[in-house]
Scaffold this motif. Structure first.
Motif, mmCIF file in Angstrom:
data_model
loop_
_atom_site.group_PDB
_atom_site.id
_atom_site.type_symbol
_atom_site.label_atom_id
_atom_site.label_comp_id
_atom_site.label_asym_id
_atom_site.label_seq_id
_atom_site.Cartn_x
_atom_site.Cartn_y
_atom_site.Cartn_z
ATOM 1 N N PRO A 1 43.338 39.581 39.716
ATOM 2 C CA PRO A 1 43.088 38.081 39.735
ATOM 3 C C PRO A 1 42.641 37.823 38.555
ATOM 4 O O PRO A 1 41.535 38.402 38.106
ATOM 5 C CB PRO A 1 42.335 37.789 40.989
ATOM 6 N N GLN A 2 42.976 36.960 37.944
ATOM 7 C CA GLN A 2 42.334 36.174 36.707
ATOM 8 C C GLN A 2 40.894 35.200 36.970
ATOM 9 O O GLN A 2 41.200 34.266 36.973
ATOM 10 C CB GLN A 2 43.336 35.490 35.764
ATOM 11 N N ASP A 3 40.054 36.260 37.307
ATOM 12 C CA ASP A 3 38.881 35.446 37.749
ATOM 13 C C ASP A 3 37.828 36.233 37.347
ATOM 14 O O ASP A 3 37.513 37.478 36.853
ATOM 15 C CB ASP A 3 39.088 35.769 39.569
ATOM 16 N N ALA B 1 36.768 34.182 47.111
ATOM 17 C CA ALA B 1 37.271 35.181 46.319
ATOM 18 C C ALA B 1 38.612 35.599 46.811
ATOM 19 O O ALA B 1 39.796 36.066 46.244
ATOM 20 C CB ALA B 1 36.524 36.581 46.713
ATOM 21 N N ARG B 2 38.881 35.867 48.384
ATOM 22 C CA ARG B 2 40.206 36.092 48.915
ATOM 23 C C ARG B 2 41.265 34.775 48.557
ATOM 24 O O ARG B 2 42.453 34.913 48.006
ATOM 25 C CB ARG B 2 39.995 35.965 50.356
ATOM 26 N N GLU B 3 40.783 33.658 48.358
ATOM 27 C CA GLU B 3 41.766 32.490 47.903
ATOM 28 C C GLU B 3 42.080 32.762 46.370
ATOM 29 O O GLU B 3 43.351 32.306 46.065
ATOM 30 C CB GLU B 3 41.065 31.114 47.995
ATOM 31 N N GLN B 4 41.328 33.282 45.573
ATOM 32 C CA GLN B 4 41.613 33.763 44.199
ATOM 33 C C GLN B 4 42.531 34.855 44.096
ATOM 34 O O GLN B 4 43.147 35.112 43.106
ATOM 35 C CB GLN B 4 40.323 33.871 43.531
ATOM 36 N N ILE C 1 41.827 48.537 42.071
ATOM 37 C CA ILE C 1 42.328 47.383 41.602
ATOM 38 C C ILE C 1 42.401 46.384 42.626
ATOM 39 O O ILE C 1 42.738 46.644 43.755
ATOM 40 C CB ILE C 1 43.700 47.770 40.889
ATOM 41 N N GLY C 2 41.969 45.385 42.235
ATOM 42 C CA GLY C 2 41.789 43.919 43.346
ATOM 43 C C GLY C 2 40.788 43.935 44.193
ATOM 44 O O GLY C 2 40.546 43.263 45.193
ATOM 45 N N ARG C 3 39.605 44.764 44.200
ATOM 46 C CA ARG C 3 38.558 44.815 45.040
ATOM 47 C C ARG C 3 37.394 44.018 43.990
ATOM 48 O O ARG C 3 37.224 44.196 42.913
ATOM 49 C CB ARG C 3 38.186 46.370 45.172
ATOM 50 N N LEU C 4 36.608 43.275 44.809
ATOM 51 C CA LEU C 4 35.469 42.512 44.208
ATOM 52 C C LEU C 4 34.276 42.955 45.158
ATOM 53 O O LEU C 4 34.328 42.923 46.164
ATOM 54 C CB LEU C 4 35.789 41.241 44.405
ATOM 55 N N ASN C 5 33.256 43.357 44.439
ATOM 56 C CA ASN C 5 31.946 43.641 45.183
ATOM 57 C C ASN C 5 30.818 42.769 44.994
ATOM 58 O O ASN C 5 30.764 42.028 44.002
ATOM 59 C CB ASN C 5 31.535 45.096 44.681
#
Length: 71
Positions: free
Chosen positions: A11-13, A30-33, A53-57
Motif C-alpha cells: 500500500p502507498q501508505d 491499516a487494513r482499510e489502506q 510484503i504487505g505487513r505492517l508492524n
C-alpha cells in the motif's frame, strides 16, 4: 519452466501516520489502506526479522502505537 510470480505492491501508505493512534483504531485504518497483515507487538518483543510484503508492524505501549514499520 514456470514464470516467477510478481509480488503484490505494498500500500502507498506511511507507517509514521499510525504513531500515537489507539492500537485498535490503527489496525482498522491499516487494513482499510490495504495492509494484508497487521502485527501488534509489545515493547521489546522478540520477533523474526524476515521482510513480508504487505505487513505492517506496530509496537504498542499503553494501548497506543509507539512505533510502526513495514515488513
Amino acid at each position: 519452466m514456470a514464470p516467477i510470480p510478481t509480488p503484490p505492491a505494498e500500500p502507498q501508505d506511511s507507517p509514521e501516520r499510525y504513531v500515537g493512534l489507539e492500537a485498535g483504531q490503527a489496525e482498522r485504518l491499516a487494513r482499510e489502506q490495504g495492509w494484508s497483515t497487521v502485527r501488534s507487538l509489545p515493547p521489546g518483543a522478540i520477533i523474526t526479522m524476515e521482510y513480508r510484503i504487505g505487513r505492517l508492524n506496530f509496537e504498542v505501549r499503553d494501548g497506543r502505537v509507539a512505533r510502526a514499520w513495514k515488513g
